[in-house]
Write a protein that holds these residues in place. Structure first.
Motif, PDB file in Angstrom:
ATOM      1  N   TYR A   1       0.844  -1.195   0.000  1.00  0.00           N
ATOM      2  CA  TYR A   1       0.000   0.000   0.000  1.00  0.00           C
ATOM      3  C   TYR A   1       0.878   1.243   0.000  1.00  0.00           C
ATOM      4  N   ILE A   2       0.435   2.247  -0.723  1.00  0.00           N
ATOM      5  CA  ILE A   2       1.013   3.581  -0.611  1.00  0.00           C
ATOM      6  C   ILE A   2      -0.017   4.390   0.166  1.00  0.00           C
ATOM      7  N   VAL A   3       0.418   4.956   1.280  1.00  0.00           N
ATOM      8  CA  VAL A   3      -0.478   5.736   2.145  1.00  0.00           C
ATOM      9  C   VAL A   3       0.016   7.175   2.142  1.00  0.00           C
ATOM     10  N   THR A   4      -0.890   8.076   1.845  1.00  0.00           N
ATOM     11  CA  THR A   4      -0.564   9.496   1.855  1.00  0.00           C
ATOM     12  C   THR A   4      -1.660  10.235   2.619  1.00  0.00           C
ATOM     13  N   TYR A   5      -1.288  11.321   3.254  1.00  0.00           N
ATOM     14  CA  TYR A   5      -2.278  12.027   4.070  1.00  0.00           C
ATOM     15  C   TYR A   5      -1.995  13.511   4.107  1.00  0.00           C
ATOM     16  N   ASP A   6      -3.074  14.264   4.305  1.00  0.00           N
ATOM     17  CA  ASP A   6      -3.026  15.714   4.454  1.00  0.00           C
ATOM     18  C   ASP A   6      -3.783  16.028   5.728  1.00  0.00           C
ATOM     19  N   ILE A   7      -3.042  16.371   6.772  1.00  0.00           N
ATOM     20  CA  ILE A   7      -3.624  16.619   8.094  1.00  0.00           C
ATOM     21  C   ILE A   7      -3.405  18.093   8.434  1.00  0.00           C
ATOM     22  N   ARG A   8      -4.460  18.800   8.725  1.00  0.00           N
ATOM     23  CA  ARG A   8      -4.358  20.256   8.932  1.00  0.00           C
ATOM     24  C   ARG A   8      -3.659  20.658  10.221  1.00  0.00           C
ATOM     25  N   ASP A   9      -3.896  19.936  11.293  1.00  0.00           N
ATOM     26  CA  ASP A   9      -3.345  20.315  12.593  1.00  0.00           C
ATOM     27  C   ASP A   9      -1.980  19.648  12.801  1.00  0.00           C
ATOM     28  N   PRO A  10      -0.913  20.438  13.083  1.00  0.00           N
ATOM     29  CA  PRO A  10       0.424  19.859  13.260  1.00  0.00           C
ATOM     30  C   PRO A  10       0.497  18.802  14.365  1.00  0.00           C
TER      31      PRO A  10
ATOM     32  N   VAL B   1       3.979  10.549   3.253  1.00  0.00           N
ATOM     33  CA  VAL B   1       3.841   9.424   2.319  1.00  0.00           C
ATOM     34  C   VAL B   1       4.607   8.213   2.868  1.00  0.00           C
ATOM     35  N   PHE B   2       3.913   7.084   2.950  1.00  0.00           N
ATOM     36  CA  PHE B   2       4.510   5.835   3.432  1.00  0.00           C
ATOM     37  C   PHE B   2       4.188   4.711   2.462  1.00  0.00           C
ATOM     38  N   GLN B   3       5.050   3.697   2.434  1.00  0.00           N
ATOM     39  CA  GLN B   3       4.693   2.439   1.784  1.00  0.00           C
ATOM     40  C   GLN B   3       4.584   1.405   2.890  1.00  0.00           C
ATOM     41  N   CYS B   4       3.528   0.604   2.816  1.00  0.00           N
ATOM     42  CA  CYS B   4       3.240  -0.359   3.867  1.00  0.00           C
ATOM     43  C   CYS B   4       2.969  -1.718   3.243  1.00  0.00           C
TER      44      CYS B   4
ATOM     45  N   LEU C   1      -5.272   5.469   1.046  1.00  0.00           N
ATOM     46  CA  LEU C   1      -4.527   4.208   1.062  1.00  0.00           C
ATOM     47  C   LEU C   1      -4.704   3.566  -0.312  1.00  0.00           C
ATOM     48  N   MET C   2      -3.623   3.469  -1.074  1.00  0.00           N
ATOM     49  CA  MET C   2      -3.673   2.893  -2.421  1.00  0.00           C
ATOM     50  C   MET C   2      -3.123   1.478  -2.386  1.00  0.00           C
ATOM     51  N   ASP C   3      -3.950   0.518  -2.751  1.00  0.00           N
ATOM     52  CA  ASP C   3      -3.550  -0.886  -2.808  1.00  0.00           C
ATOM     53  C   ASP C   3      -2.834  -1.113  -4.132  1.00  0.00           C
ATOM     54  N   VAL C   4      -1.519  -1.353  -4.075  1.00  0.00           N
ATOM     55  CA  VAL C   4      -0.716  -1.549  -5.281  1.00  0.00           C
ATOM     56  C   VAL C   4      -0.839  -2.990  -5.779  1.00  0.00           C
ATOM     57  N   GLY C   5      -1.143  -3.918  -4.880  1.00  0.00           N
ATOM     58  CA  GLY C   5      -1.323  -5.308  -5.257  1.00  0.00           C
ATOM     59  C   GLY C   5      -0.618  -6.244  -4.304  1.00  0.00           C
ATOM     60  N   PRO C   6      -0.673  -7.564  -4.605  1.00  0.00           N
ATOM     61  CA  PRO C   6      -0.011  -8.547  -3.743  1.00  0.00           C
ATOM     62  C   PRO C   6       1.480  -8.231  -3.591  1.00  0.00           C
TER      63      PRO C   6
END
Length: 96
Positions: A6-15, A36-39, A66-71
């Protein structure tokens, strides 16, 4: 073990919330870039991560993808990476 990449990316407003999410993500994957993380996760870990993040974010202000890249063992991501090298996360043994 039926893990997916999975590639996980996020935009969180509060530090403060952003730092909490970053610490959680460090326990689930490898940091690639700011927010951005890969999991490599099985279904249970994926569901656990979603539940954790869902309880922490402010749904009106924040966004997590959360983007599922595959097995994980079969996927060969086609990635263009400029600058630092990108290496898909490898399966590693965990000794407890």
């Amino acid at each position: 073990m039926d893990e997916h990449l999975y590639i996980v990316t996020y935009d969180i407003r509060d530090p403060k919330r952003w730092r909490r999410i970053f610490r959680i993500m460090n326990g689930y994957g490898e940091w690639l870039q700011l927010s951005v993380f890969q999991c490599r996760m099985n279904r249970r870990r994926h569901a656990e991560l979603i539940a954790l993040l869902d309880g922490l974010i402010h749904h009106a202000d924040d966004h997590v993808v959360l983007m599922d890249v595959g097995p994980a063992d079969k996927v060969a991501p086609h990635i263009t990476s400029l600058g630092r090298n990108f290496t898909p996360i490898e399966r590693a043994s965990v000794i407890v």
